[in-house]
Design an enzyme around this catalytic site. Sequence first.
Site, short mmCIF file in Angstrom:
data_model
loop_
_atom_site.label_atom_id
_atom_site.label_comp_id
_atom_site.label_asym_id
_atom_site.label_seq_id
_atom_site.Cartn_x
_atom_site.Cartn_y
_atom_site.Cartn_z
N SER A 65 0.83 -1.21 0.00
CA SER A 65 0.00 0.00 0.00
C SER A 65 0.86 1.25 0.00
CB SER A 65 -1.05 0.04 1.11
OG SER A 65 -2.03 1.00 0.77
N HIS A 70 3.58 14.40 5.65
CA HIS A 70 3.41 15.81 5.27
C HIS A 70 3.99 16.62 6.43
CE1 HIS A 70 1.69 19.09 2.95
NE2 HIS A 70 1.39 19.65 4.11
N CYS A 85 -0.66 -3.94 4.34
CA CYS A 85 -1.44 -5.17 4.41
C CYS A 85 -0.50 -6.37 4.34
CB CYS A 85 -2.50 -5.22 3.32
SG CYS A 85 -1.83 -5.18 1.66
#
Length: 124
Positions: A65, A70, A85
């Site tokens: 994934s 940020h 996952c």
Amino acid sequence: MVHLPGTSVHLIADLDGCCRLDDAVHVEQVLRMAASAAKAHVVGVHLHRFGEAMGLTAVAMLAESHISIHTWPETGVAAVDLFVCGENADAAAGLAVIASMLGGRIARQHSLQRLGTDKPCHLP
């Protein structure tokens, strides 16, 4: 890739007291080390700087994934998103590496168990 139910974790966190948040080379290293700690495999990294001494957004695309950061260097804050996952994936270990390498503390975090399926997707 099939991911089985119960093996997908989406962890979001806010870190404070961080440093080197405008250092793109360092933040890329942080992403790669976090992926390794989470037992995930980096397939690509993209970073965008918003200007000199300003924050950046960095994303590691994973086979499992993604991880994103940020940053706001003017306040020492970083927003982190880890979605992994697989039975061996460990989002918490990835987050611990990020906090350590940025010199910050986890101010808050939320974890969400994502659905998975052992059935393929069928398009109309």
